[in-house]
Design an enzyme around this catalytic site. Structure first.
Site, PDB file in Angstrom:
ATOM      1  N   HIS A 177       0.829  -1.202   0.000  1.00  0.00           N
ATOM      2  CA  HIS A 177       0.000   0.000   0.000  1.00  0.00           C
ATOM      3  C   HIS A 177       0.871   1.263   0.000  1.00  0.00           C
ATOM      4  O   HIS A 177       1.519   1.560   0.997  1.00  0.00           O
ATOM      5  CB  HIS A 177      -0.890  -0.034   1.250  1.00  0.00           C
ATOM      6  CG  HIS A 177      -1.861   1.093   1.328  1.00  0.00           C
ATOM      7  ND1 HIS A 177      -1.817   2.037   2.336  1.00  0.00           N
ATOM      8  CD2 HIS A 177      -2.905   1.431   0.533  1.00  0.00           C
ATOM      9  CE1 HIS A 177      -2.802   2.899   2.160  1.00  0.00           C
ATOM     10  NE2 HIS A 177      -3.477   2.556   1.092  1.00  0.00           N
ATOM     11  N   HIS A 193      -0.721  10.354  -3.213  1.00  0.00           N
ATOM     12  CA  HIS A 193      -2.038   9.921  -2.751  1.00  0.00           C
ATOM     13  C   HIS A 193      -3.089  11.022  -2.798  1.00  0.00           C
ATOM     14  O   HIS A 193      -4.227  10.802  -3.189  1.00  0.00           O
ATOM     15  CB  HIS A 193      -1.971   9.366  -1.329  1.00  0.00           C
ATOM     16  CG  HIS A 193      -3.308   8.931  -0.819  1.00  0.00           C
ATOM     17  ND1 HIS A 193      -4.138   9.761  -0.092  1.00  0.00           N
ATOM     18  CD2 HIS A 193      -3.989   7.774  -0.986  1.00  0.00           C
ATOM     19  CE1 HIS A 193      -5.251   9.121   0.180  1.00  0.00           C
ATOM     20  NE2 HIS A 193      -5.184   7.912  -0.345  1.00  0.00           N
TER      21      HIS A 193
END
Ligand code: CA
Length: 342
Positions: free
Chosen positions: A43, A85
């Site tokens: 992740h 992100h």
């Protein structure tokens, strides 16, 4: 003497029926069976150890045995997909110091207001709360230590191709198209740009080690339809406003375009840590399930340890998981595969 179940059936008829049953059996059971070896998706890289979406975090995840590396993708002002992100820069960079006066009225510095050349002057740091200056995860990589930079999606794909070659181990990619509607309002077609780059780098079919992921259901349909993506595709599922996606009708609709779903762990395990019926229902619809996010330093209240959480999640039958700590997730799965689970 035992009686035959169907006394009228003998010899060749019985063998023919058995053959048909054997042919049908795999089709009937394949959808409901969990994968033998779930995949580990790093992740934002090995983000539990190094600042998210930096090349060192990706290299570490590769070395730790992850099956795929995640890229979140946003656009620059000059239309270059970069790996970050947030659509803003404040939580992970020194943008406020380097570019005073460039925040919008909301007080934030938006990626689409900066050219790639400008973004390349920034230092990335461990994620923090811009309001307090405190790290989101206190015990992770010390903020401001060392130097890390923003990379473009293409730079990361080249970097990964290099490590895949030098190690002889192919690790896949798992790009997320961030906020397509917002990007469109800023004048960018991010999904189109990403699909073009993936095609150029040899990711095109379901045999290639690449999953595209996105939260916006209309965009997932467009990626499969208008944009012609024939590789693996995952519908991400968020909070309450996306409850409709996990109804039987919602899952059936997703299955017409996508290969899997990416739900939060809280949709797979209930508040007591027991499995919900989501995995079973998704498998019945022919969808794989890759939930997010395994974090050693952010456990649900019912979990006494990270392995409690990992054990419950994989026991629920998921086909993979996003992990901030890919080494620990790989290790847990290897222990299970060799018959030594915790
Ligand atoms: Ca993501």
């Amino acid at each position: 003497m035992p009686t035959r179940p169907w006394p009228g059936l003998r010899g060749p008829w019985l063998r023919a029926l058995a053959a048909i049953a054997l042919l049908l059996l795999p089709r009937l059971t394949v959808a409901a069976e969990p994968s033998a070896m779930p995949i580990v998706i790093a992740h934002r890289g090995a983000s539990g150890y190094l600042p998210e979406h930096t090349l060192p975090a990706k290299a570490l995840a590769h070395g730790q045995g992850a099956d795929a590396l995640e890229q979140d993708v946003v656009m620059t002002r000059d239309g270059v997909p970069v790996v970050l992100h947030d659509t803003t820069l404040d939580a992970v960079s020194d943008v406020a110091v380097k570019f005073p006066g460039r925040a919008r009225a909301d007080g934030k510095h938006h990626c689409t207001d900066f050219t790639l050349a400008e973004l390349q002057t920034l230092s990335l740091t461990e994620r923090l709360d811009p309001a307090t200056g405190r790290q989101t995860y206190a015990d992770r990589f010390p903020r401001g230590q060392s130097r890390f930079g923003i990379v473009t999606l293409e730079e990361e794909l080249d970097f990964l191709a290099g490590i895949n070659r030098s190690t002889g181990r192919t690790v896949g990619i798992y790009p997320e198209i961030k906020s397509p509607a917002w990007h469109r309002s800023e004048g960018h077609d991010i999904a189109k740009a990403v699909v073009e780059i993936l095609h150029r780098h040899g990711y095109a079919t379901k045999a290639d080690p690449c999953h595209i992921q996105c939260f916006e259901a209309d965009e997932v349909k467009r990626i499969r339809g208008d944009l012609g993506w024939q590789g693996k595709l995952v519908q991400l599922i968020g909070g309450k406003d996306q409850d409709r996606l996990v109804t039987p009708e919602g899952l059936a609709e997703i299955a017409t375009v996508a290969d899997g779903i990416g739900p939060p762990i809280e949709r797979v395990l209930d508040p007591a840590g027991k499995p919900t019926d989501l995995v079973e229902r998704a498998h019945a619809a022919g969808l794989v399930v890759h939930p997010y996010t395994l974090r050693r330093d952010r456990l649900p209240s019912w979990a006494g340890s990270f392995d409690d959480l990992q054990g419950a999640l994989f026991a629920a039958g998921v086909d993979g998981a996003f992990s901030d700590f890919p080494d620990l997730t790989v290790a847990w799965l290897r222990r299970r595969a060799t018959g030594r689970p915790d």
